[in-house]
Design a protein around this motif. Structure first.
Motif, mmCIF file in Angstrom:
data_model
loop_
_atom_site.group_PDB
_atom_site.id
_atom_site.type_symbol
_atom_site.label_atom_id
_atom_site.label_comp_id
_atom_site.label_asym_id
_atom_site.label_seq_id
_atom_site.Cartn_x
_atom_site.Cartn_y
_atom_site.Cartn_z
ATOM 1 N N ALA A 167 -15.255 13.081 -4.988
ATOM 2 C CA ALA A 167 -14.752 12.076 -5.935
ATOM 3 C C ALA A 167 -13.587 12.624 -6.754
ATOM 4 O O ALA A 167 -12.571 11.951 -6.928
ATOM 5 C CB ALA A 167 -15.881 11.598 -6.849
ATOM 6 N N GLU A 168 -13.716 13.842 -7.260
ATOM 7 C CA GLU A 168 -12.632 14.344 -8.118
ATOM 8 C C GLU A 168 -11.368 14.650 -7.331
ATOM 9 O O GLU A 168 -10.265 14.580 -7.871
ATOM 10 C CB GLU A 168 -13.071 15.552 -8.968
ATOM 11 C CG GLU A 168 -13.299 16.835 -8.227
ATOM 12 C CD GLU A 168 -13.636 18.017 -9.169
ATOM 13 O OE1 GLU A 168 -13.296 17.968 -10.362
ATOM 14 O OE2 GLU A 168 -14.259 18.978 -8.679
ATOM 15 N N CYS A 169 -11.512 14.978 -6.057
ATOM 16 C CA CYS A 169 -10.323 15.230 -5.233
ATOM 17 C C CYS A 169 -9.671 13.931 -4.762
ATOM 18 O O CYS A 169 -8.446 13.841 -4.695
ATOM 19 C CB CYS A 169 -10.683 16.059 -4.000
ATOM 20 S SG CYS A 169 -11.258 17.721 -4.363
ATOM 21 N N VAL A 170 -10.489 12.946 -4.423
ATOM 22 C CA VAL A 170 -9.919 11.754 -3.795
ATOM 23 C C VAL A 170 -9.184 10.887 -4.809
ATOM 24 O O VAL A 170 -8.207 10.223 -4.460
ATOM 25 C CB VAL A 170 -10.996 10.968 -3.000
ATOM 26 C CG1 VAL A 170 -11.798 10.026 -3.891
ATOM 27 C CG2 VAL A 170 -10.362 10.195 -1.848
ATOM 28 N N VAL A 171 -9.564 10.910 -6.066
ATOM 29 C CA VAL A 171 -8.827 10.094 -7.046
ATOM 30 C C VAL A 171 -7.430 10.657 -7.317
ATOM 31 O O VAL A 171 -6.596 9.962 -7.877
ATOM 32 C CB VAL A 171 -9.536 9.908 -8.412
ATOM 33 C CG1 VAL A 171 -10.810 9.114 -8.264
ATOM 34 C CG2 VAL A 171 -9.764 11.209 -9.130
ATOM 35 N N LEU A 172 -7.182 11.886 -6.913
ATOM 36 C CA LEU A 172 -5.846 12.465 -7.117
ATOM 37 C C LEU A 172 -4.879 12.171 -5.971
ATOM 38 O O LEU A 172 -3.696 12.505 -6.049
ATOM 39 C CB LEU A 172 -5.948 13.988 -7.306
ATOM 40 C CG LEU A 172 -6.690 14.480 -8.546
ATOM 41 C CD1 LEU A 172 -6.731 16.005 -8.551
ATOM 42 C CD2 LEU A 172 -6.027 13.962 -9.823
ATOM 43 N N GLU A 173 -5.381 11.558 -4.915
ATOM 44 C CA GLU A 173 -4.568 11.407 -3.700
ATOM 45 C C GLU A 173 -3.201 10.768 -3.965
ATOM 46 O O GLU A 173 -2.167 11.300 -3.567
ATOM 47 C CB GLU A 173 -5.340 10.589 -2.654
ATOM 48 C CG GLU A 173 -4.495 10.264 -1.424
ATOM 49 C CD GLU A 173 -5.298 9.741 -0.241
ATOM 50 O OE1 GLU A 173 -6.544 9.626 -0.344
ATOM 51 O OE2 GLU A 173 -4.683 9.451 0.791
ATOM 52 N N THR A 174 -3.217 9.621 -4.636
ATOM 53 C CA THR A 174 -1.952 8.901 -4.829
ATOM 54 C C THR A 174 -1.002 9.687 -5.719
ATOM 55 O O THR A 174 0.201 9.782 -5.443
ATOM 56 C CB THR A 174 -2.224 7.505 -5.401
ATOM 57 O OG1 THR A 174 -3.024 6.783 -4.467
ATOM 58 C CG2 THR A 174 -0.928 6.740 -5.631
ATOM 59 N N LEU A 175 -1.539 10.277 -6.776
ATOM 60 C CA LEU A 175 -0.686 11.054 -7.683
ATOM 61 C C LEU A 175 -0.034 12.227 -6.956
ATOM 62 O O LEU A 175 1.180 12.454 -7.042
ATOM 63 C CB LEU A 175 -1.517 11.549 -8.868
ATOM 64 C CG LEU A 175 -0.724 12.286 -9.943
ATOM 65 C CD1 LEU A 175 0.254 11.356 -10.638
ATOM 66 C CD2 LEU A 175 -1.668 12.913 -10.967
ATOM 67 N N ILE A 176 -0.849 12.974 -6.226
ATOM 68 C CA ILE A 176 -0.330 14.156 -5.518
ATOM 69 C C ILE A 176 0.755 13.760 -4.518
ATOM 70 O O ILE A 176 1.839 14.348 -4.473
ATOM 71 C CB ILE A 176 -1.483 14.915 -4.816
ATOM 72 C CG1 ILE A 176 -2.362 15.599 -5.869
ATOM 73 C CG2 ILE A 176 -0.955 15.913 -3.789
ATOM 74 C CD1 ILE A 176 -3.626 16.255 -5.319
ATOM 75 N N LEU A 177 0.468 12.736 -3.727
ATOM 76 C CA LEU A 177 1.444 12.356 -2.703
ATOM 77 C C LEU A 177 2.692 11.719 -3.302
ATOM 78 O O LEU A 177 3.803 11.943 -2.813
ATOM 79 C CB LEU A 177 0.796 11.423 -1.683
ATOM 80 C CG LEU A 177 -0.232 12.091 -0.772
ATOM 81 C CD1 LEU A 177 -0.860 11.053 0.153
ATOM 82 C CD2 LEU A 177 0.391 13.219 0.046
ATOM 83 N N SER A 178 2.538 10.927 -4.349
ATOM 84 C CA SER A 178 3.723 10.306 -4.961
ATOM 85 C C SER A 178 4.695 11.371 -5.437
ATOM 86 O O SER A 178 5.899 11.307 -5.169
ATOM 87 C CB SER A 178 3.329 9.434 -6.157
ATOM 88 O OG SER A 178 2.641 8.289 -5.748
ATOM 89 N N VAL A 179 4.161 12.345 -6.137
ATOM 90 C CA VAL A 179 5.021 13.384 -6.704
ATOM 91 C C VAL A 179 5.638 14.234 -5.598
ATOM 92 O O VAL A 179 6.853 14.445 -5.545
ATOM 93 C CB VAL A 179 4.233 14.252 -7.705
ATOM 94 C CG1 VAL A 179 5.057 15.453 -8.137
ATOM 95 C CG2 VAL A 179 3.821 13.413 -8.915
ATOM 96 N N LEU A 180 4.809 14.719 -4.682
ATOM 97 C CA LEU A 180 5.337 15.619 -3.643
ATOM 98 C C LEU A 180 6.275 14.891 -2.686
ATOM 99 O O LEU A 180 7.300 15.440 -2.280
ATOM 100 C CB LEU A 180 4.200 16.252 -2.848
ATOM 101 C CG LEU A 180 3.305 17.232 -3.605
ATOM 102 C CD1 LEU A 180 2.263 17.795 -2.648
ATOM 103 C CD2 LEU A 180 4.109 18.368 -4.221
ATOM 104 N N MET A 196 0.826 -1.203 0.000
ATOM 105 C CA MET A 196 0.000 0.000 0.000
ATOM 106 C C MET A 196 0.863 1.257 0.000
ATOM 107 O O MET A 196 0.480 2.269 0.592
ATOM 108 C CB MET A 196 -0.906 -0.018 1.240
ATOM 109 C CG MET A 196 -1.925 -1.161 1.217
ATOM 110 S SD MET A 196 -2.780 -1.445 2.809
ATOM 111 C CE MET A 196 -3.653 0.093 3.015
ATOM 112 N N GLY A 197 2.018 1.205 -0.674
ATOM 113 C CA GLY A 197 2.973 2.303 -0.544
ATOM 114 C C GLY A 197 3.072 3.244 -1.731
ATOM 115 O O GLY A 197 3.983 4.069 -1.779
ATOM 116 N N SER A 198 2.140 3.136 -2.681
ATOM 117 C CA SER A 198 2.266 3.950 -3.901
ATOM 118 C C SER A 198 2.540 5.416 -3.618
ATOM 119 O O SER A 198 3.299 6.066 -4.333
ATOM 120 C CB SER A 198 0.995 3.860 -4.737
ATOM 121 O OG SER A 198 0.856 2.587 -5.309
#
Lengths: 430, 430
Positions: B102-115, A140-142
């Motif tokens: 919905a539109e905010c929560v699908v970005l969670e992984t992308l935002i955190l991965s990059v930052l 769960m680390g993506s």
């Protein structure tokens, strides 16, 4: 380097490059090779397109003959390597790349990037699996690694025995089983925790996993069973001192009659905290940060070195750096793992200036099932630029997972001690 | 979560999500925000294509209404954030995302991965730059991180003050200055070290950098000056005890008359070993592994939390998790850095349930040049789904580098102590 080698006339010398790790990450007893299936795909497709060539030209990075050479690039040589999922030790010749200097040297960064990251994750994952006592682990680390590395991490963790990933792209690309989870935001979105639980149970049925620690775990569990009934699939706990909290949760679930409701824990787990939950009533683990960052060793430390080249008389010449603290062993190599009668690894044997991996590969099919005393470690991955398709895609990933399971069974039991130590078997150069 | 929220009717509730770090990596005194320019590009282009939708459908991951919603997805909300390159502290509201759940929560992984990745690299890079005494640092770590993360790492390092990268794709995509280096394989390829040096000087002239430690550094330097003359640009040393080796190399170069030949060192450098070379005659540094793995902190530890949502009466409701050790502060926020008369940071002030970042952004242009007492930290990055183009591409990357230089000048001098400590200024919630 390619530019200067083209100009000096050495670019087409046949070379053998080797990827290996001088040492394991501090305290580790074995490493796991991962990334090979991804890498072969990437090497097969590695080209310099117009956008890249135009930029190199506009910025005067290389001269016209080199631009022409890059425009025609596709790797046409041979690659041998350890099977993906196998164990490795210091000096194991993990990948051997045979071709012209220029075509081999442009792959250096790609090969090392993939192997160093994927192997770092797989090596950490294997340690977590080995202390999980058979309970499933989910990746769960993506969100704690780069957005593309996240997919590679899910794949590497699966190869090393993780059961599933929350990364759907890894499911799509590599056939990794996927799972989902509700986050605290789902609970916080609703007007009450009860509303949130009800919405989730309405959507997915009572077999779902309810996250019970948004406000107060005890009340969360009470509410979860009230909403879903005693047939609730599982609860997830993401905070607190997990041995204490898991024991209390189990007792509460049992007292409510939810005796088959499972307990999943998450919250910055690593191999040490998983081991500390050995005696706890935990049914599954979700692991994030420590997994995708290699649990203290975020790069596997592999290097890519020229070990031999042909001279003008077409004879192989072994070469090696001799400088302080970074000397390496030149020459083409073969590698065997010597096993005792019970099939337990005793030594990593690296044969230097042997007939080379091509011979090893040819005898490998015969040696593998027959002998209990040694196992040939190098297999052909690419021949004359053509990839062995068995190692690619979801089926190659499953093969790597099977290879990992077999390799783990071969390791001496000391390999699984979490305390710091040296490589569990010695590497012998012969 | 999206699937269940669509079913329960809560998917369209307007929400405010926030990315922040609960704490800095152990011992660190400040962090550097990076990744924003990459992230905005990725969010703008974030879509679910046929391949993804077909896979989700075939694997029964979500229901048809969710598939339809995903097929139409593009983020149409608002994003505010700290300027890329700025410093941050525990609790700083680094990114605020306003839109439907919905539109905010699908970005969670992308935002955190990059930052999380880019900020980890930039934060480590800033520490290395601060101890380099103005001598240039080159990013050379591509091979020690995932193949796409390598490009992001080069960009993050440049933002935090590195002079150049060896990653050509980072040059092409983001305008980062690039540099090359010869590896040991180039020397080993040739029949002698002299042949290799001659080939390199023939190709690039005497201003090139010759790698002198393949066999013996003293003989390597002698040969380098013999081949290139006393006008040799520089030498690179990649092994040994660098303070000792660099001093000896300088003395030898001077004695040979190569008084202007520069010395570049590489070899597993980090901020501590760079600081240890303060008094050494080193002219430039190349840094790899420790930089791209965040020097012990490979993920910045940022999380993405729902902090407020509108209720059925269209009123904002602050929400927060209250569970053990992971409690967070709910509510929409604004953020200011309070400075003393000399322009040195004193406090990170987070205003909770203020009018929100939209107001901050509007007053920002006015506040920025005028006041020496506080600086508004949040700027609008995306409005109604439209990205502020100034933050994208090479020009956005240069802007982030300038922002970083300004932010570093604001930090109290204690920020630059390498020893372990707490955040150099307190975060005050008001």
């Amino acid at each position: 380097m390619v530019d200067a080698a083209i100009q000096s006339g050495t670019a087409n010398r046949e070379c053998m490059f080797e990827a290996f790790a001088r040492r394991l990450p501090s305290g580790r007893r074995y490493g796991i090779v991962a990334g090979t299936g991804r890498l072969l795909d990437l090497i097969r497709d590695f080209r310099f397109g117009d956008a890249e060539l135009d930029w190199l030209r506009a910025n005067d990075v290389v001269r016209p003959p080199t631009l022409d050479w890059l425009a025609d690039y596709s790797f046409s040589g041979n690659i041998w390597g350890y099977r993906e999922g196998d164990a490795y030790f210091p000096g194991s010749p993990l990948i051997q790349v045979d071709g012209t200097f220029a075509e081999c040297v442009v792959l250096e960064t790609l090969i090392l990037s993939v192997l160093n990251y994927d192997s770092a994750v797989a090596s950490a994952a294997a340690r977590m699996v080995s202390v999980s006592l058979g309970r499933p682990l989910a990746e769960m680390g993506s969100r704690r690694t780069g957005e593309y590395s996240a997919v590679a991490a899910a794949r590497a963790a699966y190869i090393a025995g993780f059961a599933a990933t929350s990364n759907l792209e890894a499911g799509r690309s590599w056939g990794i089983p996927t799972m989902g989870t509700a986050a605290h935001s789902f609970t916080l979105l609703h007007d009450s925790e009860e509303d949130a639980f009800r919405a989730q149970v309405d959507a997915f049925g009572t077999s779902t996993t309810l996250l019970v620690d948004t406000y107060n775990i005890e009340r969360g569990i009470e509410l979860a069973v009230a909403v879903a009934g005693t047939g609730l699939g599982s609860i997830r706990i993401d905070s607190g001192d997990l041995p204490t909290v898991a024991a209390a949760a189990r007792a509460q679930l049992d007292s409510l009659g939810a005796v088959n409701t499972r307990i999943t824990v998450t919250s910055d787990l690593d191999e040490y905290s998983i081991a500390a939950l050995s005696a706890s009533p935990v049914d599954a683990f979700g692991v994030g940060t420590s997994l995708v960052t290699g649990s203290g060793a975020p790069a596997a430390g592999m290097v890519y070195k020229l070990v031999a080249h042909k001279d003008d008389a077409d004879q192989w010449v072994s070469v090696a750096k001799t400088s302080a603290s970074k000397a390496s062993v030149g020459g083409r190599k073969n590698a065997l793992r010597r096993l005792d009668a019970a099939g337990i690894a005793q030594e990593e044997v690296v044969l230097v200036d042997d007939d080379g991996p091509a011979v090893a590969a040819a005898t490998d099919a015969a040696a593998q099932p027959g002998s209990a005393t040694e196992r040939s470690l190098l297999v052909p991955l690419m021949q004359a630029g053509v990839v062995d398709e068995r190692y690619l895609g979801p089926s190659g990933t499953r093969l790597a997972r099977e290879q990992n399971a077999a390799a783990m069974r071969e390791l001496p039991v000391d390999a699984f001690r979490l305390g710091r130590g040296d490589a569990v078997i010695p590497t012998v150069f012969a």
